[in-house]
Every structure is written in structure tokens, then in C-alpha cells.
Design a protein around this motif. Structure first.
Motif, PDB file in Angstrom:
ATOM      1  N   ASN A   6       0.820  -1.220   0.000  1.00 17.67           N
ATOM      2  CA  ASN A   6       0.000   0.000   0.000  1.00 17.67           C
ATOM      3  C   ASN A   6       0.854   1.271   0.000  1.00 17.67           C
ATOM      4  O   ASN A   6       0.321   2.363  -0.075  1.00 17.67           O
ATOM      5  CB  ASN A   6      -0.962   0.013   1.187  1.00 17.67           C
ATOM      6  CG  ASN A   6      -0.247  -0.076   2.519  1.00 17.67           C
ATOM      7  OD1 ASN A   6       0.730  -0.804   2.662  1.00 17.67           O
ATOM      8  ND2 ASN A   6      -0.726   0.641   3.496  1.00 17.67           N
ATOM      9  N   TYR A   7       2.177   1.144   0.080  1.00 17.62           N
ATOM     10  CA  TYR A   7       3.072   2.298   0.019  1.00 17.62           C
ATOM     11  C   TYR A   7       3.466   2.535  -1.437  1.00 17.62           C
ATOM     12  O   TYR A   7       3.405   1.647  -2.269  1.00 17.62           O
ATOM     13  CB  TYR A   7       4.360   2.033   0.804  1.00 17.62           C
ATOM     14  CG  TYR A   7       4.244   1.988   2.311  1.00 17.62           C
ATOM     15  CD1 TYR A   7       3.029   1.921   2.967  1.00 17.62           C
ATOM     16  CD2 TYR A   7       5.396   1.986   3.084  1.00 17.62           C
ATOM     17  CE1 TYR A   7       2.959   1.860   4.355  1.00 17.62           C
ATOM     18  CE2 TYR A   7       5.339   1.935   4.464  1.00 17.62           C
ATOM     19  CZ  TYR A   7       4.123   1.869   5.094  1.00 17.62           C
ATOM     20  OH  TYR A   7       4.066   1.807   6.458  1.00 17.62           O
ATOM     21  N   ILE A  16       6.075   6.473   0.850  1.00 19.48           N
ATOM     22  CA  ILE A  16       4.969   7.308   1.308  1.00 19.48           C
ATOM     23  C   ILE A  16       3.738   6.418   1.430  1.00 19.48           C
ATOM     24  O   ILE A  16       3.465   5.591   0.564  1.00 19.48           O
ATOM     25  CB  ILE A  16       4.711   8.512   0.374  1.00 19.48           C
ATOM     26  CG1 ILE A  16       3.590   9.397   0.949  1.00 19.48           C
ATOM     27  CG2 ILE A  16       4.414   8.066  -1.056  1.00 19.48           C
ATOM     28  CD1 ILE A  16       3.484  10.774   0.311  1.00 19.48           C
ATOM     29  N   GLU A  17       3.065   6.570   2.562  1.00 20.42           N
ATOM     30  CA  GLU A  17       1.793   5.893   2.790  1.00 20.42           C
ATOM     31  C   GLU A  17       0.734   6.982   2.752  1.00 20.42           C
ATOM     32  O   GLU A  17       0.753   7.902   3.568  1.00 20.42           O
ATOM     33  CB  GLU A  17       1.793   5.191   4.150  1.00 20.42           C
ATOM     34  CG  GLU A  17       0.480   4.515   4.461  1.00 20.42           C
ATOM     35  CD  GLU A  17       0.429   3.939   5.875  1.00 20.42           C
ATOM     36  OE1 GLU A  17      -0.400   3.053   6.099  1.00 20.42           O
ATOM     37  OE2 GLU A  17       1.208   4.392   6.741  1.00 20.42           O
ATOM     38  N   VAL A  18      -0.164   6.893   1.783  1.00 23.35           N
ATOM     39  CA  VAL A  18      -1.162   7.940   1.584  1.00 23.35           C
ATOM     40  C   VAL A  18      -2.482   7.557   2.240  1.00 23.35           C
ATOM     41  O   VAL A  18      -2.956   6.430   2.114  1.00 23.35           O
ATOM     42  CB  VAL A  18      -1.378   8.209   0.079  1.00 23.35           C
ATOM     43  CG1 VAL A  18      -2.454   9.261  -0.139  1.00 23.35           C
ATOM     44  CG2 VAL A  18      -0.069   8.635  -0.568  1.00 23.35           C
ATOM     45  N   LYS A 101       4.886  13.871   8.110  1.00 26.00           N
ATOM     46  CA  LYS A 101       3.571  13.756   7.479  1.00 26.00           C
ATOM     47  C   LYS A 101       3.374  15.021   6.661  1.00 26.00           C
ATOM     48  O   LYS A 101       3.745  16.109   7.091  1.00 26.00           O
ATOM     49  CB  LYS A 101       2.461  13.626   8.518  1.00 26.00           C
ATOM     50  CG  LYS A 101       2.472  12.296   9.238  1.00 26.00           C
ATOM     51  CD  LYS A 101       1.306  12.171  10.190  1.00 26.00           C
ATOM     52  CE  LYS A 101       1.367  10.867  10.955  1.00 26.00           C
ATOM     53  NZ  LYS A 101       0.300  10.767  11.971  1.00 26.00           N
ATOM     54  N   VAL A 102       2.799  14.838   5.470  1.00 23.88           N
ATOM     55  CA  VAL A 102       2.651  15.944   4.514  1.00 23.88           C
ATOM     56  C   VAL A 102       1.217  16.011   4.029  1.00 23.88           C
ATOM     57  O   VAL A 102       0.622  14.978   3.712  1.00 23.88           O
ATOM     58  CB  VAL A 102       3.572  15.705   3.292  1.00 23.88           C
ATOM     59  CG1 VAL A 102       3.406  16.798   2.259  1.00 23.88           C
ATOM     60  CG2 VAL A 102       5.013  15.592   3.703  1.00 23.88           C
ATOM     61  N   ALA A 108      -2.098  13.394  -7.825  1.00 21.99           N
ATOM     62  CA  ALA A 108      -1.606  12.736  -9.043  1.00 21.99           C
ATOM     63  C   ALA A 108      -0.101  12.456  -8.950  1.00 21.99           C
ATOM     64  O   ALA A 108       0.404  11.536  -9.598  1.00 21.99           O
ATOM     65  CB  ALA A 108      -1.917  13.587 -10.270  1.00 21.99           C
ATOM     66  N   GLU A 109       0.623  13.239  -8.133  1.00 20.76           N
ATOM     67  CA  GLU A 109       2.059  12.992  -7.968  1.00 20.76           C
ATOM     68  C   GLU A 109       2.317  11.599  -7.411  1.00 20.76           C
ATOM     69  O   GLU A 109       3.316  10.962  -7.740  1.00 20.76           O
ATOM     70  CB  GLU A 109       2.689  14.030  -7.029  1.00 20.76           C
ATOM     71  CG  GLU A 109       2.893  15.377  -7.660  1.00 20.76           C
ATOM     72  CD  GLU A 109       3.592  16.360  -6.727  1.00 20.76           C
ATOM     73  OE1 GLU A 109       4.105  17.355  -7.252  1.00 20.76           O
ATOM     74  OE2 GLU A 109       3.620  16.154  -5.497  1.00 20.76           O
ATOM     75  N   VAL A 110       1.429  11.137  -6.560  1.00 21.64           N
ATOM     76  CA  VAL A 110       1.592   9.821  -5.949  1.00 21.64           C
ATOM     77  C   VAL A 110       1.567   8.738  -7.028  1.00 21.64           C
ATOM     78  O   VAL A 110       2.316   7.763  -6.968  1.00 21.64           O
ATOM     79  CB  VAL A 110       0.497   9.571  -4.883  1.00 21.64           C
ATOM     80  CG1 VAL A 110       0.588   8.156  -4.320  1.00 21.64           C
ATOM     81  CG2 VAL A 110       0.612  10.605  -3.759  1.00 21.64           C
TER      82      VAL A 110
END
Length: 129
Positions: A6-7, A16-18, A101-102, A108-110
Motif C-alpha cells: 500500500n506504500y 509514502i503511505e497515503v 507527514k505531509v 496525481a504525484e503519488v
């Protein structure tokens, strides 16, 4: 070690984990293994702007100092204060020991980041294994 499916991952070995519009960012097990014993983590300040592909901090090990590159553009909403006194948490649990954390500006960058399978293939090519 298995990389959480899931990262999403960068070529500079961050994950990154969204969750909605927020991303939790850390470094991969491969990165911590390459660095060796981590002795210091330089994190950004809460409220700082970070840009995809640009340096947001560094990790210092007994071997080297390595810059950290943000996987997304956004605003820092939290930093992991535990790492100030216990940077070795990254060595023992790289995929749980988040650095910042951001709030993500553009989800869309992800999508442009690597999946776990893509990342595993990337590090296999990088190491020749």
C-alpha cells in the motif's frame, strides 16, 4: 524484507503511505540497511513547504549523511519527534518509523511513484541481485 504493497516508493529510497490528502513519509528498509546504524535524523519544521524530488532533511549514520527527498509536493503537518531521541527506530523498523507527514498538494504525484513490485525490481537492478 517485504515492501508494503500500500506504500509508493521513490528512486531515492523513500516511501509514502497515503491516507486521503495526507502522506506519511519514511525511508525504505533497503536505505536503512545501506546506511548502517542511524545516529541522527534531520527533519523539516511543521508548516514547511516541501517539493517533489527536493531535499527535505537528512539521515546521518555512522557511515555517511544521506539527503532525504520528498516524494510529493505539499506542507509538513507533523514530524516524528521520537526520532530526535531514538533515530535507531528507523534501523529496527524502517517501514513503520515515519519521518514526516505531509498534506499533499497534487494527489496525481503519488501515481507517478513506484509500486512495491516496481521498487523491488528497481533495487534488484541497482544491486545486481
Amino acid at each position: 524484507m517485504a515492501y508494503p504493497a500500500n506504500y509508493r516508493y521513490t528512486r531515492e529510497h523513500e516511501w509514502i503511505e497515503v491516507n486521503g490528502k495526507t502522506g506519511k513519509v519514511g525511508i525504505t528498509d533497503y536505505a536503512q540497511n545501506s546506511l548502517g546504524d542511524i545516529v541522527f535524523v534531520e527533519s523539516p519544521k511543521v508548516g514547511a513547504a516541501v517539493k517533489k524530488g527536493e531535499i527535505f532533511g537528512s539521515v546521518e549514520s555512522v557511515k555517511a549523511v544521506s539527503d532525504l527527498y520528498s516524494p510529493v509536493t505539499g506542507t509538513v503537518t507533523e514530524v516524528n519527534e521520537e526520532l530526535a531521541s531514538s533515530p535507531e527506530k528507523i534501523n529496527t523498523s524502517a517501514h513503520e518509523a515515519w519521518i514526516m507527514k505531509v498534506e499533499i498538494n497534487d494527489p496525481a504525484e503519488v501515481d507517478s511513484l513506484m509500486s512495491a513490485a516496481d521498487y523491488e525490481k528497481f533495487i534488484a537492478e541497482e544491486t545486481g541481485h
